[in-house]
Design a protein around this motif. Structure first.
Motif, PDB file in Angstrom:
ATOM      1  N   ASN A  61     -25.648   5.548  -4.300  1.00 37.24           N
ATOM      2  CA  ASN A  61     -24.028   5.769  -4.665  1.00 37.24           C
ATOM      3  C   ASN A  61     -23.485   7.190  -4.663  1.00 37.24           C
ATOM      4  O   ASN A  61     -22.707   7.483  -3.955  1.00 37.24           O
ATOM      5  CB  ASN A  61     -23.769   5.313  -6.095  1.00 37.24           C
ATOM      6  CG  ASN A  61     -24.045   3.605  -6.164  1.00 37.24           C
ATOM      7  OD1 ASN A  61     -24.083   2.938  -5.030  1.00 37.24           O
ATOM      8  ND2 ASN A  61     -24.470   3.042  -7.031  1.00 37.24           N
ATOM      9  N   ILE A  62     -24.425   8.120  -5.279  1.00 38.84           N
ATOM     10  CA  ILE A  62     -24.145   9.452  -5.166  1.00 38.84           C
ATOM     11  C   ILE A  62     -23.989  10.190  -3.839  1.00 38.84           C
ATOM     12  O   ILE A  62     -22.972  10.732  -3.531  1.00 38.84           O
ATOM     13  CB  ILE A  62     -24.791  10.271  -6.378  1.00 38.84           C
ATOM     14  CG1 ILE A  62     -24.250   9.729  -7.687  1.00 38.84           C
ATOM     15  CG2 ILE A  62     -24.429  11.870  -6.307  1.00 38.84           C
ATOM     16  CD1 ILE A  62     -25.205  10.209  -8.881  1.00 38.84           C
ATOM     17  N   PRO A  63     -25.161   9.866  -3.282  1.00 39.20           N
ATOM     18  CA  PRO A  63     -25.227  10.632  -1.950  1.00 39.20           C
ATOM     19  C   PRO A  63     -24.182   9.982  -0.997  1.00 39.20           C
ATOM     20  O   PRO A  63     -23.485  10.919  -0.280  1.00 39.20           O
ATOM     21  CB  PRO A  63     -26.715  10.168  -1.480  1.00 39.20           C
ATOM     22  CG  PRO A  63     -27.376   9.980  -2.747  1.00 39.20           C
ATOM     23  CD  PRO A  63     -26.462   9.462  -3.634  1.00 39.20           C
ATOM     24  N   THR A  84     -15.699  10.844  -7.900  1.00 35.08           N
ATOM     25  CA  THR A  84     -15.363  10.862  -9.460  1.00 35.08           C
ATOM     26  C   THR A  84     -15.683   9.662 -10.122  1.00 35.08           C
ATOM     27  O   THR A  84     -16.008   9.484 -11.285  1.00 35.08           O
ATOM     28  CB  THR A  84     -14.157  11.545  -9.796  1.00 35.08           C
ATOM     29  OG1 THR A  84     -13.147  10.573  -8.902  1.00 35.08           O
ATOM     30  CG2 THR A  84     -13.980  12.841  -9.462  1.00 35.08           C
ATOM     31  N   ASP A  85     -15.390   8.524  -9.338  1.00 37.10           N
ATOM     32  CA  ASP A  85     -15.468   7.127  -9.861  1.00 37.10           C
ATOM     33  C   ASP A  85     -16.975   6.723 -10.000  1.00 37.10           C
ATOM     34  O   ASP A  85     -17.382   6.211 -11.024  1.00 37.10           O
ATOM     35  CB  ASP A  85     -14.954   5.997  -8.926  1.00 37.10           C
ATOM     36  CG  ASP A  85     -13.392   6.046  -8.929  1.00 37.10           C
ATOM     37  OD1 ASP A  85     -12.741   6.538  -9.674  1.00 37.10           O
ATOM     38  OD2 ASP A  85     -12.889   5.199  -7.812  1.00 37.10           O
ATOM     39  N   ILE A  86     -17.652   7.252  -9.000  1.00 36.07           N
ATOM     40  CA  ILE A  86     -19.320   7.043  -9.229  1.00 36.07           C
ATOM     41  C   ILE A  86     -19.798   7.717 -10.321  1.00 36.07           C
ATOM     42  O   ILE A  86     -20.684   7.244 -11.277  1.00 36.07           O
ATOM     43  CB  ILE A  86     -19.975   7.298  -7.890  1.00 36.07           C
ATOM     44  CG1 ILE A  86     -19.762   6.271  -6.796  1.00 36.07           C
ATOM     45  CG2 ILE A  86     -21.564   7.438  -8.142  1.00 36.07           C
ATOM     46  CD1 ILE A  86     -20.223   5.167  -7.125  1.00 36.07           C
ATOM     47  N   LEU A  87     -19.453   9.009 -10.680  1.00 38.20           N
ATOM     48  CA  LEU A  87     -19.863   9.899 -11.707  1.00 38.20           C
ATOM     49  C   LEU A  87     -19.477   9.217 -12.982  1.00 38.20           C
ATOM     50  O   LEU A  87     -20.256   9.238 -14.143  1.00 38.20           O
ATOM     51  CB  LEU A  87     -19.434  11.088 -11.865  1.00 38.20           C
ATOM     52  CG  LEU A  87     -19.791  12.258 -10.341  1.00 38.20           C
ATOM     53  CD1 LEU A  87     -18.931  13.409 -10.432  1.00 38.20           C
ATOM     54  CD2 LEU A  87     -21.313  12.256 -10.387  1.00 38.20           C
ATOM     55  N   ASN A  88     -18.358   8.631 -13.062  1.00 40.50           N
ATOM     56  CA  ASN A  88     -17.856   7.999 -14.157  1.00 40.50           C
ATOM     57  C   ASN A  88     -18.622   6.586 -14.631  1.00 40.50           C
ATOM     58  O   ASN A  88     -19.073   6.537 -15.823  1.00 40.50           O
ATOM     59  CB  ASN A  88     -16.239   7.610 -14.067  1.00 40.50           C
ATOM     60  CG  ASN A  88     -15.669   6.972 -15.455  1.00 40.50           C
ATOM     61  OD1 ASN A  88     -16.318   7.369 -16.230  1.00 40.50           O
ATOM     62  ND2 ASN A  88     -14.725   6.286 -15.246  1.00 40.50           N
ATOM     63  N   LYS A 111     -22.437  17.283 -18.091  1.00 38.48           N
ATOM     64  CA  LYS A 111     -22.737  17.586 -16.886  1.00 38.48           C
ATOM     65  C   LYS A 111     -21.697  16.991 -15.837  1.00 38.48           C
ATOM     66  O   LYS A 111     -21.136  17.284 -14.821  1.00 38.48           O
ATOM     67  CB  LYS A 111     -24.051  17.623 -16.228  1.00 38.48           C
ATOM     68  CG  LYS A 111     -24.992  18.743 -16.994  1.00 38.48           C
ATOM     69  CD  LYS A 111     -26.379  18.549 -16.536  1.00 38.48           C
ATOM     70  CE  LYS A 111     -27.541  19.460 -17.140  1.00 38.48           C
ATOM     71  NZ  LYS A 111     -27.198  21.034 -16.808  1.00 38.48           N
ATOM     72  N   LEU A 112     -21.696  15.400 -16.036  1.00 38.33           N
ATOM     73  CA  LEU A 112     -20.845  14.635 -15.418  1.00 38.33           C
ATOM     74  C   LEU A 112     -19.434  14.771 -15.588  1.00 38.33           C
ATOM     75  O   LEU A 112     -18.767  14.721 -14.410  1.00 38.33           O
ATOM     76  CB  LEU A 112     -21.328  13.109 -15.807  1.00 38.33           C
ATOM     77  CG  LEU A 112     -22.611  12.563 -15.178  1.00 38.33           C
ATOM     78  CD1 LEU A 112     -22.896  11.202 -16.016  1.00 38.33           C
ATOM     79  CD2 LEU A 112     -22.790  12.545 -13.831  1.00 38.33           C
ATOM     80  N   GLN A 113     -19.089  15.270 -16.814  1.00 37.46           N
ATOM     81  CA  GLN A 113     -17.820  15.640 -17.117  1.00 37.46           C
ATOM     82  C   GLN A 113     -17.337  16.737 -16.820  1.00 37.46           C
ATOM     83  O   GLN A 113     -16.161  16.750 -15.836  1.00 37.46           O
ATOM     84  CB  GLN A 113     -17.529  15.392 -18.596  1.00 37.46           C
ATOM     85  CG  GLN A 113     -16.046  15.467 -18.939  1.00 37.46           C
ATOM     86  CD  GLN A 113     -15.327  14.160 -18.292  1.00 37.46           C
ATOM     87  OE1 GLN A 113     -15.590  13.112 -18.774  1.00 37.46           O
ATOM     88  NE2 GLN A 113     -14.263  14.293 -17.873  1.00 37.46           N
ATOM     89  N   SER A 114     -18.161  17.610 -16.444  1.00 45.52           N
ATOM     90  CA  SER A 114     -17.658  18.796 -15.730  1.00 45.52           C
ATOM     91  C   SER A 114     -17.443  18.699 -14.402  1.00 45.52           C
ATOM     92  O   SER A 114     -16.814  19.586 -13.917  1.00 45.52           O
ATOM     93  CB  SER A 114     -18.994  20.035 -16.223  1.00 45.52           C
ATOM     94  OG  SER A 114     -18.814  21.175 -15.512  1.00 45.52           O
ATOM     95  N   LYS A 118     -14.056  19.455 -12.309  1.00 43.70           N
ATOM     96  CA  LYS A 118     -13.710  20.131 -11.266  1.00 43.70           C
ATOM     97  C   LYS A 118     -13.106  19.564 -10.087  1.00 43.70           C
ATOM     98  O   LYS A 118     -12.355  20.069  -9.256  1.00 43.70           O
ATOM     99  CB  LYS A 118     -15.043  21.011 -10.862  1.00 43.70           C
ATOM    100  CG  LYS A 118     -15.433  22.018 -11.899  1.00 43.70           C
ATOM    101  CD  LYS A 118     -16.852  22.684 -11.677  1.00 43.70           C
ATOM    102  CE  LYS A 118     -17.170  23.487 -12.865  1.00 43.70           C
ATOM    103  NZ  LYS A 118     -18.555  24.005 -12.658  1.00 43.70           N
ATOM    104  N   LEU A 119     -13.593  18.340  -9.690  1.00 42.33           N
ATOM    105  CA  LEU A 119     -13.201  17.671  -8.780  1.00 42.33           C
ATOM    106  C   LEU A 119     -11.807  17.175  -8.884  1.00 42.33           C
ATOM    107  O   LEU A 119     -11.214  17.069  -7.704  1.00 42.33           O
ATOM    108  CB  LEU A 119     -13.959  16.529  -8.376  1.00 42.33           C
ATOM    109  CG  LEU A 119     -15.505  16.435  -8.020  1.00 42.33           C
ATOM    110  CD1 LEU A 119     -16.459  15.207  -8.302  1.00 42.33           C
ATOM    111  CD2 LEU A 119     -15.633  16.889  -6.647  1.00 42.33           C
ATOM    112  N   THR A 120     -11.349  16.917  -9.935  1.00 46.53           N
ATOM    113  CA  THR A 120      -9.720  16.074 -10.128  1.00 46.53           C
ATOM    114  C   THR A 120      -8.907  17.407  -9.998  1.00 46.53           C
ATOM    115  O   THR A 120      -7.754  17.187  -9.775  1.00 46.53           O
ATOM    116  CB  THR A 120      -9.837  15.337 -11.450  1.00 46.53           C
ATOM    117  OG1 THR A 120     -10.204  16.396 -12.570  1.00 46.53           O
ATOM    118  CG2 THR A 120     -10.549  14.404 -11.430  1.00 46.53           C
TER     119      THR A 120
END
Length: 192
Positions: A61-63, A84-88, A111-114, A118-120
Motif C-alpha cells: 500500500n505505502i509503496p 494520506t488515506d493509506i497513512l490514515n 510520525k504518521l500524522q506529521s 506535510k502532505l496536506t
C-alpha cells in the motif's frame, strides 16, 4: 567415637547442602524456562499481529501510493490524497498497540500524522522544491518503516539507567538474589 559421629554429621550436612543447592538450581531452571517459554509465546503472538496489521501496508500500500505522488508540469503535486488515506488507515489499524504498547503507538501516530500534515499543506512547487520535498517525504516514510520494523524485531529505543535495567530483567535479578542468599546460607551452615 565423637570423631566418627562428627564426620558422619559433616557428610550428612554436605549431602543436605548439595541436595538443597540442586533443588534450588532445578527450581530456578524451571522458573527461567517457563518465563522464556511464556515470553516466546507472547512475542510470537505479537509478531502475528504485526504481520496482520502492517505487512500489506509496508509491502504494497505505502509503496504504491508513494509512487503515485508526482509533480505535474504546472507544479501541482498529484497522488497526495491516496498516500494520506493509506497513512490514515495505517494509523487506524495500529490502534491495537494503543493498549498493548502505548509508547510505540504514540510514536507511530506522531510520525504518521506529521507526514500527513506535510502532505496536506502542499501547494505548487518548482522542480527544486519538489526534489527537496521528495527527499524529506522519503526520509519520513523510511523513519516510519524503521520504527515499525524495529518494533517487530524487538528492537526498542534503549532507555538508560539502572532502574530500567532492573525492570526489564526483574526475574533474573530476583533469581540471582535467591542464589546468592542460598550460597551464603549454605556457607554459613558449613562453617558454623
Amino acid at each position: 567415637m565423637n570423631l566418627i559421629i562428627s564426620e558422619i554429621l559433616n557428610e550428612t550436612n554436605v549431602a543436605v547442602a548439595a541436595l538443597v543447592i540442586s533443588l534450588v538450581f532445578s527450581t530456578i531452571s524451571l522458573i527461567i524456562e517457563t518465563y522464556r517459554y511464556n515470553k516466546s509465546n507472547r512475542i510470537n503472538t505479537e509478531l502475528d499481529f504485526f504481520k496482520s496489521i502492517f505487512h500489506e501496508h509496508l509491502v504494497e500500500n505505502i509503496p504504491k501510493a508513494r509512487s503515485k505522488v508526482q509533480r505535474t508540469q504546472s507544479g501541482k503535486i498529484e497522488g497526495i490524497d491516496e498516500l494520506t488515506d493509506i497513512l490514515n488507515i495505517v494509523r487506524q489499524d495500529a490502534l491495537f498497540f494503543r493498549f498493548r504498547d502505548k509508547s510505540f503507538y504514540d510514536n507511530l501516530r506522531k510520525k504518521l500524522q506529521s507526514l500527513e500534515d506535510k502532505l496536506t499543506k502542499l501547494g505548487k512547487m518548482d522542480e527544486e522544491q519538489y526534489d527537496d520535498f521528495r527527499i524529506e517525504m522519503n526520509q519520513e516514510i523510511e523513519n516510519i518503516y524503521k520504527l515499525i520494523l524495529n518494533k517487530e524485531a524487538g528492537i526498542e529505543e534503549k532507555k538508560k539507567g539502572i532502574t530500567n535495567f532492573l525492570k526489564a530483567n526483574f526475574m533474573y535479578v530476583v533469581l540471582v538474589g535467591v542464589i546468592l542468599f542460598l550460597l551464603i546460607f549454605v556457607t554459613v551452615l558449613f562453617f558454623r
